[in-house]
Design a protein around this motif. Structure first.
Motif, PDB file in Angstrom:
ATOM      1  N   LEU A  22       0.829  -1.193   0.000  1.00 41.48           N
ATOM      2  CA  LEU A  22       0.000   0.000   0.000  1.00 41.48           C
ATOM      3  C   LEU A  22       0.873   1.255   0.000  1.00 41.48           C
ATOM      4  O   LEU A  22       1.747   1.423   0.850  1.00 41.48           O
ATOM      5  N   ARG A  23       0.630   2.137  -0.955  1.00 43.74           N
ATOM      6  CA  ARG A  23       1.313   3.412  -1.031  1.00 43.74           C
ATOM      7  C   ARG A  23       0.259   4.501  -1.129  1.00 43.74           C
ATOM      8  O   ARG A  23      -0.695   4.370  -1.888  1.00 43.74           O
ATOM      9  N   ALA A  24       0.450   5.582  -0.351  1.00 49.50           N
ATOM     10  CA  ALA A  24      -0.568   6.627  -0.337  1.00 49.50           C
ATOM     11  C   ALA A  24       0.054   7.989  -0.107  1.00 49.50           C
ATOM     12  O   ALA A  24       1.158   8.114   0.442  1.00 49.50           O
ATOM     13  N   THR A  25      -0.682   9.043  -0.506  1.00 51.90           N
ATOM     14  CA  THR A  25      -0.296  10.419  -0.267  1.00 51.90           C
ATOM     15  C   THR A  25      -1.457  11.140   0.408  1.00 51.90           C
ATOM     16  O   THR A  25      -2.575  10.644   0.470  1.00 51.90           O
ATOM     17  N   THR A  45      -7.359  15.235   0.397  1.00 51.57           N
ATOM     18  CA  THR A  45      -7.621  13.930  -0.205  1.00 51.57           C
ATOM     19  C   THR A  45      -6.576  12.922   0.249  1.00 51.57           C
ATOM     20  O   THR A  45      -5.382  13.212   0.231  1.00 51.57           O
ATOM     21  N   PHE A  46      -7.041  11.783   0.693  1.00 53.42           N
ATOM     22  CA  PHE A  46      -6.171  10.637   0.959  1.00 53.42           C
ATOM     23  C   PHE A  46      -6.144   9.825  -0.325  1.00 53.42           C
ATOM     24  O   PHE A  46      -7.164   9.272  -0.736  1.00 53.42           O
ATOM     25  N   GLU A  47      -4.982   9.767  -0.969  1.00 53.77           N
ATOM     26  CA  GLU A  47      -4.868   9.170  -2.300  1.00 53.77           C
ATOM     27  C   GLU A  47      -4.016   7.902  -2.224  1.00 53.77           C
ATOM     28  O   GLU A  47      -2.833   7.954  -1.888  1.00 53.77           O
ATOM     29  N   VAL A  48      -4.644   6.758  -2.508  1.00 54.41           N
ATOM     30  CA  VAL A  48      -3.891   5.507  -2.602  1.00 54.41           C
ATOM     31  C   VAL A  48      -3.388   5.382  -4.028  1.00 54.41           C
ATOM     32  O   VAL A  48      -4.169   5.299  -4.976  1.00 54.41           O
ATOM     33  N   THR A  49      -2.073   5.400  -4.176  1.00 57.38           N
ATOM     34  CA  THR A  49      -1.475   5.399  -5.513  1.00 57.38           C
ATOM     35  C   THR A  49      -1.155   4.002  -6.021  1.00 57.38           C
ATOM     36  O   THR A  49      -1.060   3.787  -7.234  1.00 57.38           O
ATOM     37  N   SER A  50      -0.981   3.063  -5.103  1.00 57.59           N
ATOM     38  CA  SER A  50      -0.739   1.676  -5.528  1.00 57.59           C
ATOM     39  C   SER A  50      -1.034   0.738  -4.377  1.00 57.59           C
ATOM     40  O   SER A  50      -0.963   1.107  -3.208  1.00 57.59           O
ATOM     41  N   GLY A  51      -1.384  -0.499  -4.737  1.00 56.35           N
ATOM     42  CA  GLY A  51      -1.638  -1.515  -3.739  1.00 56.35           C
ATOM     43  C   GLY A  51      -3.010  -1.383  -3.093  1.00 56.35           C
ATOM     44  O   GLY A  51      -3.849  -0.562  -3.475  1.00 56.35           O
ATOM     45  N   TYR A  85      -7.371  -2.771  12.290  1.00 56.75           N
ATOM     46  CA  TYR A  85      -7.106  -2.349  10.916  1.00 56.75           C
ATOM     47  C   TYR A  85      -8.098  -3.042   9.990  1.00 56.75           C
ATOM     48  O   TYR A  85      -7.773  -4.008   9.302  1.00 56.75           O
ATOM     49  N   ASP A  86      -9.343  -2.534   9.980  1.00 50.99           N
ATOM     50  CA  ASP A  86     -10.393  -3.242   9.254  1.00 50.99           C
ATOM     51  C   ASP A  86     -11.105  -2.367   8.233  1.00 50.99           C
ATOM     52  O   ASP A  86     -12.172  -2.725   7.755  1.00 50.99           O
ATOM     53  N   TYR A  87     -10.519  -1.211   7.891  1.00 53.17           N
ATOM     54  CA  TYR A  87     -11.128  -0.358   6.870  1.00 53.17           C
ATOM     55  C   TYR A  87     -10.329  -0.525   5.581  1.00 53.17           C
ATOM     56  O   TYR A  87      -9.181  -0.085   5.476  1.00 53.17           O
ATOM     57  N   ALA A  88     -10.934  -1.198   4.611  1.00 54.85           N
ATOM     58  CA  ALA A  88     -10.233  -1.560   3.387  1.00 54.85           C
ATOM     59  C   ALA A  88     -10.164  -0.386   2.416  1.00 54.85           C
ATOM     60  O   ALA A  88     -11.143   0.329   2.207  1.00 54.85           O
ATOM     61  N   VAL A  89      -8.987  -0.181   1.848  1.00 53.21           N
ATOM     62  CA  VAL A  89      -8.791   0.838   0.819  1.00 53.21           C
ATOM     63  C   VAL A  89      -8.024   0.228  -0.348  1.00 53.21           C
ATOM     64  O   VAL A  89      -7.277  -0.732  -0.195  1.00 53.21           O
ATOM     65  N   GLY A  90      -8.228   0.804  -1.518  1.00 55.26           N
ATOM     66  CA  GLY A  90      -7.508   0.416  -2.721  1.00 55.26           C
ATOM     67  C   GLY A  90      -7.158   1.656  -3.514  1.00 55.26           C
ATOM     68  O   GLY A  90      -7.398   2.786  -3.072  1.00 55.26           O
ATOM     69  N   VAL A  91      -6.595   1.467  -4.687  1.00 52.46           N
ATOM     70  CA  VAL A  91      -6.179   2.604  -5.504  1.00 52.46           C
ATOM     71  C   VAL A  91      -7.368   3.524  -5.768  1.00 52.46           C
ATOM     72  O   VAL A  91      -8.446   3.092  -6.181  1.00 52.46           O
TER      73      VAL A  91
END
Length: 204
Positions: A22-25, A45-51, A85-91
């Motif tokens: 997981l990578r994010a900005t 904005t929480f931005e997931v860039t990969s993973g 840690y149960d809140y799922a995020v993706g790109v």
């Protein structure tokens, strides 16, 4: 007085396999041991860039202003977090709204303060704090919010505190009934109800 802006923190649990890629900005990014922390002091904005993976969040709304003239204290902003840690995020992009605190009541005797504003992370909303009651009359009771505002004093009977929102905060305290000394109540917080107006001390 105006409350400080609320905070929103997002931690990505990088060492765990579920979030290893997981990578994010977004926000101010710091490292605490094995954890990456994204702290938002303003909307963004929480931005997931990969993973993809699971994150931990803490969402706190803006606190409310207190009432004017023997007024009750404003309630704290709603407090929401996930225990695991149960809140799922993706790109993709996840909206972050940071709610401002509310101002105190104006010089007009029977004026409540302003409610706190909601804070939001994606689908998670924390409710702004409820305002404190003011002086006496129709606005003497505290208002419901993330945590409720405290009741004012000087009315013939004690002014009730506002209710808190389940899972986010607590109720405000009740103001002392209208005999001198006039003592208002404190607003509620995440961990406890607001203090009632006592015989010698204000609620806290």
């Amino acid at each position: 007085a105006t409350s400080v802006l609320a905070l929103l923190l997002i931690l990505s649990n990088a060492p765990f396999a579920s979030a290893a890629n997981l990578r994010a900005t977004g926000g101010t990014i710091t490292t605490d041991g094995d954890y990456k922390v994204h702290t938002f002091n303003s909307s963004g904005t929480f931005e997931v860039t990969s993973g993809s993976g699971n994150v931990w969040y803490l969402v706190v709304a803006g606190g409310a202003g207190g009432g004017r003239a023997i007024g009750g204290g404003g309630g704290a902003g709603g407090y929401r977090t996930n225990a695991a840690y149960d809140y799922a995020v993706g790109v993709g992009s996840y909206t972050v709204t940071v709610g401002a605190g509310g101002a105190g009541g104006s010089y007009t005797l029977d004026t409540r303060g302003s409610a706190g504003s909601n804070s939001v992370f994606d689908t998670i909303t924390s409710t702004g704090g409820g305002t404190g009651g003011a002086y006496d009359g129709p606005n003497d009771a505290g208002v419901t919010g993330g945590s409720g505002g405290g009741g004012s004093s000087m009315d013939a009977s004690s002014a009730a505190g506002g209710s808190g929102t389940a899972g986010q905060g607590s109720a405000g305290g009740s103001g002392k009934s209208g005999t001198n000394p006039y003592i208002a109540a404190g607003g509620g917080g995440a961990g406890a109800v607001g203090g009632n107006g006592g015989t010698t001390d204000a609620g806290d």
